[in-house]
Design an enzyme around this catalytic site. Structure first.
Site, mmCIF file in Angstrom:
data_model
loop_
_atom_site.group_PDB
_atom_site.id
_atom_site.type_symbol
_atom_site.label_atom_id
_atom_site.label_comp_id
_atom_site.label_asym_id
_atom_site.label_seq_id
_atom_site.Cartn_x
_atom_site.Cartn_y
_atom_site.Cartn_z
ATOM 1 N N ASN A 12 0.876 -1.364 -0.030
ATOM 2 C CA ASN A 12 -0.042 0.102 0.175
ATOM 3 C C ASN A 12 0.840 1.288 0.092
ATOM 4 O O ASN A 12 1.511 1.592 1.057
ATOM 5 C CB ASN A 12 -0.881 -0.003 1.070
ATOM 6 C CG ASN A 12 -1.837 1.130 1.502
ATOM 7 O OD1 ASN A 12 -1.807 2.144 0.371
ATOM 8 N ND2 ASN A 12 -2.605 1.532 2.545
ATOM 9 N N TRP A 13 1.063 1.756 -1.179
ATOM 10 C CA TRP A 13 1.971 3.073 -1.132
ATOM 11 C C TRP A 13 1.422 4.326 -0.844
ATOM 12 O O TRP A 13 1.973 5.259 -0.893
ATOM 13 C CB TRP A 13 2.286 3.387 -2.603
ATOM 14 C CG TRP A 13 3.303 2.273 -3.354
ATOM 15 C CD1 TRP A 13 3.920 1.456 -2.449
ATOM 16 C CD2 TRP A 13 4.100 2.268 -4.614
ATOM 17 N NE1 TRP A 13 4.930 0.498 -3.263
ATOM 18 C CE2 TRP A 13 4.857 1.105 -4.596
ATOM 19 C CE3 TRP A 13 3.746 2.816 -5.571
ATOM 20 C CZ2 TRP A 13 5.468 0.858 -5.791
ATOM 21 C CZ3 TRP A 13 4.404 2.487 -7.079
ATOM 22 C CH2 TRP A 13 5.194 1.619 -6.854
ATOM 23 N N LYS A 14 0.268 4.254 -0.386
ATOM 24 C CA LYS A 14 -0.561 5.293 0.108
ATOM 25 C C LYS A 14 -0.248 6.570 -0.674
ATOM 26 O O LYS A 14 -0.282 6.247 -1.886
ATOM 27 C CB LYS A 14 -0.261 5.843 1.791
ATOM 28 C CG LYS A 14 -0.318 4.546 2.558
ATOM 29 C CD LYS A 14 -0.331 4.617 3.841
ATOM 30 C CE LYS A 14 -0.432 3.267 4.715
ATOM 31 N NZ LYS A 14 -0.384 3.262 6.100
ATOM 32 N N HIS A 97 -10.017 1.198 4.128
ATOM 33 C CA HIS A 97 -8.638 1.284 4.708
ATOM 34 C C HIS A 97 -8.998 2.239 6.021
ATOM 35 O O HIS A 97 -9.755 3.487 6.115
ATOM 36 C CB HIS A 97 -7.470 1.941 3.963
ATOM 37 C CG HIS A 97 -6.110 1.804 4.635
ATOM 38 N ND1 HIS A 97 -5.855 2.872 5.451
ATOM 39 C CD2 HIS A 97 -5.455 0.959 4.557
ATOM 40 C CE1 HIS A 97 -4.585 2.644 6.025
ATOM 41 N NE2 HIS A 97 -4.199 1.468 5.422
ATOM 42 N N GLU A 99 -7.324 4.628 7.315
ATOM 43 C CA GLU A 99 -7.199 6.153 6.906
ATOM 44 C C GLU A 99 -8.308 6.546 6.169
ATOM 45 O O GLU A 99 -8.593 8.066 6.397
ATOM 46 C CB GLU A 99 -5.847 6.334 6.281
ATOM 47 C CG GLU A 99 -4.503 5.958 7.147
ATOM 48 C CD GLU A 99 -3.260 5.566 6.464
ATOM 49 O OE1 GLU A 99 -3.115 5.598 5.104
ATOM 50 O OE2 GLU A 99 -2.331 5.189 7.115
ATOM 51 N N GLU A 171 -6.404 -4.889 9.921
ATOM 52 C CA GLU A 171 -5.168 -4.048 10.272
ATOM 53 C C GLU A 171 -5.719 -3.133 11.580
ATOM 54 O O GLU A 171 -6.239 -2.452 11.422
ATOM 55 C CB GLU A 171 -5.247 -2.984 8.983
ATOM 56 C CG GLU A 171 -4.659 -3.618 7.728
ATOM 57 C CD GLU A 171 -4.163 -2.389 6.768
ATOM 58 O OE1 GLU A 171 -2.937 -2.542 6.511
ATOM 59 O OE2 GLU A 171 -4.609 -1.488 6.725
ATOM 60 N N GLY A 177 1.648 2.134 10.812
ATOM 61 C CA GLY A 177 2.567 3.539 10.815
ATOM 62 C C GLY A 177 3.060 3.702 12.038
ATOM 63 O O GLY A 177 3.894 4.907 12.384
ATOM 64 N N SER A 217 2.373 -2.048 10.367
ATOM 65 C CA SER A 217 3.948 -2.043 10.522
ATOM 66 C C SER A 217 4.580 -3.426 10.277
ATOM 67 O O SER A 217 5.446 -3.860 11.019
ATOM 68 C CB SER A 217 4.155 -1.783 12.164
ATOM 69 O OG SER A 217 3.933 -0.229 12.208
ATOM 70 N N GLY A 238 2.517 -1.135 4.285
ATOM 71 C CA GLY A 238 2.472 0.382 4.114
ATOM 72 C C GLY A 238 4.018 0.842 3.856
ATOM 73 O O GLY A 238 4.731 0.627 3.066
ATOM 74 N N GLY A 239 4.458 1.389 4.999
ATOM 75 C CA GLY A 239 5.874 2.167 4.922
ATOM 76 C C GLY A 239 6.785 0.977 4.356
ATOM 77 O O GLY A 239 7.770 1.699 3.682
HETATM 78 P P1 PGA Z 1 2.053 0.416 7.747
HETATM 79 O O1 PGA Z 1 0.895 0.866 6.826
HETATM 80 O O2 PGA Z 1 2.712 -0.928 7.134
HETATM 81 O O3 PGA Z 1 3.174 1.604 7.370
HETATM 82 O O4 PGA Z 1 1.752 0.158 9.159
HETATM 83 C C1 PGA Z 1 -0.229 -0.602 6.782
HETATM 84 C C2 PGA Z 1 -1.399 -0.001 6.020
HETATM 85 O O5 PGA Z 1 -1.831 0.929 6.112
HETATM 86 O O6 PGA Z 1 -1.780 -0.768 5.129
#
Ligand code: PGA
Length: 262
Positions: A12-14, A97, A99, A171, A177, A217, A238-239
């Protein structure tokens, strides 16, 4: 019983990267990733990058959007529809998601419409669920996730069709994050509960085929341990997916785990 669900590792590149980053990233990823094909690899880039990622991965991975509207078209400034995503060659869409739930007002009701629209439009939906820290501390985490699943999937029409094109990402919001992950045992506990809820909602056979990914994470250093849990069928990253070598290492952990459980 042998677990026949595919291992899925998704990036997930956000709201990171531009179209100029795509080719260098994919070239590095291609060099680093295991080529045995046992892991289903998915990239979720921002919408303006979708076409470029589809072209660059050229079959090495699948591509999905991070969000879509439930209507096929209309006066919805700033939104992107399922047909637009499909026309770019992307095959998946992320729904709900945290967010989007926390910052853009998404609810279980909008998630239900988005899952339905994605499936009706021929895409695969990856529905995200997960509790906040307050909900976990209050002991409500299981109920919250069951409610999210029920409200988002409860009125799917064809019980036999969606599972082939449905994935779940668990999640926990407090792990996204933050550098904190669920312990492998807590992840397993929630994944088992999700699988039970899916059996109620979709029927036992169908639920057994829906991959349930863990997200929050995930990194190269903790992926193997999380993916070793029996009901953890992959990771949404994500990150750590922003660096091609690190994401390739997570795919490698998934490949090792997939080889052991087949
Ligand atoms: P993260 O994000 O790996 O940076 O915690 C995961 C996600 O939001 O899908």
């Amino acid at each position: 019983m042998t677990n026949r669900r595919p291992m899925v590792v998704a990036a997930n590149w956000k709201m990171y990267k531009t179209v100029r980053d795509v080719e260098p990233y994919v070239a590095s990823f291609r060099r680093a990733v295991p080529r045995d094909g046992v892991v289903r690899i998915v990239f979720f880039p921002a919408a303006p990058l979708l076409g470029a990622v589809v072209r660059a991965v050229d079959g090495l991975a699948e591509v999905g959007a991070q969000n879509s509207h439930w209507e096929q078209e209309g006066a919805f400034t700033g939104e992107v529809s399922v047909p637009m995503i499909a026309a770019l060659g992307a095959r998946l869409v992320l729904v709900g998601h945290s967010e989007r739930r926390q910052m853009f007002g998404e609810t279980d009701a909008t998630c239900a419409k988005k899952v339905r629209a994605a499936l009706d439009g021929g895409l695969t939906a990856m529905l995200c669920v997960g509790e906040t820290l307050e909900e976990r501390n209050a002991g409500h985490h299981r109920a919250v996730v069951i409610r999210q699943l029920t409200r988002s999937l409860g009125d799917l029409p064809a019980r036999d069709d969606p599972p082939g094109r449905l994935l779940i990402a668990y999640e926990p919001v407090w792990a996204i994050g933050t550098g904190r992950t669920a312990s492998p045992a807590d992840a397993q506990d929630m994944h088992a509960i999700i699988r039970e809820a899916l059996a109620t909602l979709l029927g036992a056979g169908a639920s057994g085929r829906v991959p349930v990914l863990y997200g929050g994470s995930v990194k190269a250093g903790n992926a193997a341990e999380l993916l070793s849990q029996p009901d953890v069928d992959g990771a949404l990253v994500g990150g750590a997916s922003l660096a091609p070598e690190e994401f390739a290492a997570i795919v490698a952990a998934g490949a090792e785990r997939a080889a052991r459980r087949s």
